[in-house]
Write an enzyme that holds these catalytic residues in place. Structure first.
Site, PDB file in Angstrom:
ATOM      1  N   LYS A 202       2.149  16.029   2.321  1.00 34.61           N
ATOM      2  CA  LYS A 202       0.674  15.739   2.130  1.00 34.61           C
ATOM      3  C   LYS A 202      -0.052  17.214   2.904  1.00 34.61           C
ATOM      4  CE  LYS A 202       1.269  12.891  -1.129  1.00 34.61           C
ATOM      5  NZ  LYS A 202       1.690  11.569  -1.145  1.00 34.61           N
TER       6      LYS A 202
HETATM    7  C1  LIG Z   1       2.276  10.361  -1.865  1.00 31.36           C
HETATM    8  C2  LIG Z   1       1.345   9.178  -2.796  1.00 31.36           C
HETATM    9  C3  LIG Z   1       1.133   8.056  -2.679  1.00 31.36           C
HETATM   10  C4  LIG Z   1       1.985   7.169  -1.553  1.00 31.36           C
HETATM   11  O1  LIG Z   1       1.804   7.569  -0.358  1.00 31.36           O
HETATM   12  P1  LIG Z   1       2.629   7.056   0.870  1.00 31.36           P
HETATM   13  O2  LIG Z   1       1.877   7.430   2.056  1.00 31.36           O
HETATM   14  O3  LIG Z   1       3.915   7.730   0.571  1.00 31.36           O
HETATM   15  O4  LIG Z   1       2.864   5.620   0.689  1.00 31.36           O
HETATM   16  C5  LIG Z   1       0.438   7.448  -3.302  1.00 31.36           C
HETATM   17  N1  LIG Z   1      -0.300   8.034  -4.541  1.00 31.36           N
HETATM   18  C6  LIG Z   1      -0.026   9.217  -4.620  1.00 31.36           C
HETATM   19  C7  LIG Z   1      -0.632  10.273  -5.902  1.00 31.36           C
HETATM   20  C8  LIG Z   1       1.166  10.253  -4.079  1.00 31.36           C
HETATM   21  O5  LIG Z   1       1.135  11.312  -4.208  1.00 31.36           O
END
Ligand SMILES: *Cc1c(COP(=O)(O)O)cnc(C)c1O
Length: 405
Positions: A202
């Site tokens: 991210k």
């Molecule tokens: C990455 C992601 C998540 C989950 O995030 P985590 O921190 O890995 O649990 C949820 N929604 C979207 C749209 C994502 O891209």
């Protein structure tokens, strides 16, 4: 051109970049051993889990997002699993989610015993719409989770208006939207809560992590408990200089708090997030310029908004998508699919076969999409190679765009 000096490429070789064939990895993070100082400081203190470092980061997040409260979590997923019960949502309830998203958005609804109701997305932006929400509402609807897909914000104010006076919560999936703004508002401004992810790929990351922001005092208080077993006091508060204090358990909670060891990686990234977004935006503009005129489309821009440019997805004719994926992979380019529509996946197909038919736009996008490398340390040389190979990979394929909308 190389990445600006302020943006350090991570030169450590991941297992996949050691493969000689990889020329442009799908992702390179921007952290380096030089960022380890704050972790060493935590290690030098007696306290490793959620404590003063996390509280300082939570203060930075309330300032950045302009909200009353922020609470760090160890993933978006666990944050949502703690947030839904804090909102009173569980068995028998329905939660509206877009069909075009990462599976976690729907999975958390299932995990708390509620039912995800899939709504199709807008054809040009791929975002959940107020009209889509309106047609999915039933007497059991208790929440909506709009997803700010790829970094563009859904119309949260419009969704609120579509819900009218119903007692339905809005929890924004802001996993792609740390830097996003829509009509002057950041995530958290017009909803009950927004949840971010600090997962490894991210835009802001500490490996695994996330945060919930909210303007609701009552929700924040309930969430601090559901984030930590339902306990009335955190570890930092239980062991004070005054001595041991008994805690109670007043509701059922999970374990979703972020340790200071990881939170220590966040302050420097929050300070420099705008610089990395400039780089992402410039690279995205270069992709768009290089692809104009090709048999390829991508989501349109939402007016008066800031796109966080988390991902750069494109869409090719669905019958050719896997060929293009294979050709790019053979050329040493990391590409992924974000995402196949959630109702088309086996688990959800088995639970609700009709949902896939009700979400043709999401299904068609998911059948033809692939994501190109996009990260601050991507060089123009690397990007030009991706563009050249992508256009070449369409050679010899018929130009019928098939079911692409
Ligand atoms: C990455 C992601 C998540 C989950 O995030 P985590 O921190 O890995 O649990 C949820 N929604 C979207 C749209 C994502 O891209």
């Amino acid at each position: 051109m190389d990445a600006p000096s302020g943006i350090r490429p991570n030169t450590a070789q991941s297992p996949c970049t050691r493969e000689p064939s990889v020329k442009v990895p799908f992702y390179r993070h921007s952290l380096s051993p030089a960022d380890a100082g704050p972790i060493a400081e935590v290690l030098a203190s007696p306290f490793l889990t959620s404590g003063r470092v996390g509280e300082r980061v939570e203060g930075m997040l309330t300032d950045y997002f302009g909200v009353r409260h922020a609470a760090l979590v160890n993933s978006w997923t666990n944050g949502a699993v703690a947030a839904l019960p804090a909102l009173g949502i569980g068995a028998g309830d329905e939660v509206i989610v877009p069909a075009m998203t990462f599976i976690a958005t729907a999975n958390v609804v299932e995990l708390v015993g509620a039912t995800p109701v899939f709504s199709d997305v807008d054809e040009s932006t791929l975002l959940l719409t107020p009209a889509g929400v309106a047609t999915s509402i039933t007497s059991r609807t208790r929440a909506v989770i709009p997803v700010h897909l790829y970094g563009q914000m859904a119309d949260v104010r419009g969704i609120r208006a579509a819900l009218g006076s119903r007692n339905v919560a809005i929890v924004e999936d802001a996993a792609h939207a740390f830097e996003s703004v829509r009509d002057g508002s950041r995530p958290g401004a017009h909803s009950d809560a927004a949840i971010f992810s600090f997962y490894a790929t991210k835009n802001v990351t500490c490996g695994e992590g996330g945060a919930l922001v909210t303007n609701r005092d009552d929700l924040h208080e309930a969430f601090l408990q559901t984030r930590l077993h339902g306990m009335t006091a955190s570890a930092a508060d239980r062991f004070t200089s005054v001595g041991y204090r008994h805690w109670d358990m007043v509701r059922l909670g999970t374990k979703a708090n972020l340790p200071d060891v990881l939170a220590a990686l966040l302050p420097s990234q929050i300070h420099t997030v705008a610089e990395r977004l400039d780089r992402r935006a410039a690279l995205a503009a270069r992709y768009e310029a290089g692809l104009r005129g090709a048999e390829i489309r991508w989501p349109s821009l939402v007016l008066s908004s800031t796109h966080a440019r988390h991902l750069f997805p494109v869409h090719v004719a669905p019958q050719h998508r896997d060929t293009v994926l294979a050709r790019l992979h053979a050329a040493g380019i990391g590409v992924t699919v974000n995402y196949r529509a959630v109702p088309t996946l086996e688990y959800y197909r088995a639970r609700n076969a009709a949902a896939q038919r009700d979400c043709p736009i999401s299904t068609s996008w998911g059948d033809g999409t692939l994501s190109l490398p996009l990260y601050p340390s991507l060089t123009h040389t690397e990007q030009d190679y991706v563009l050249e190979r992508l256009l070449a990979s369409l050679d010899g394929l018929d130009r019928d765009v098939g079911s692409a909308a």
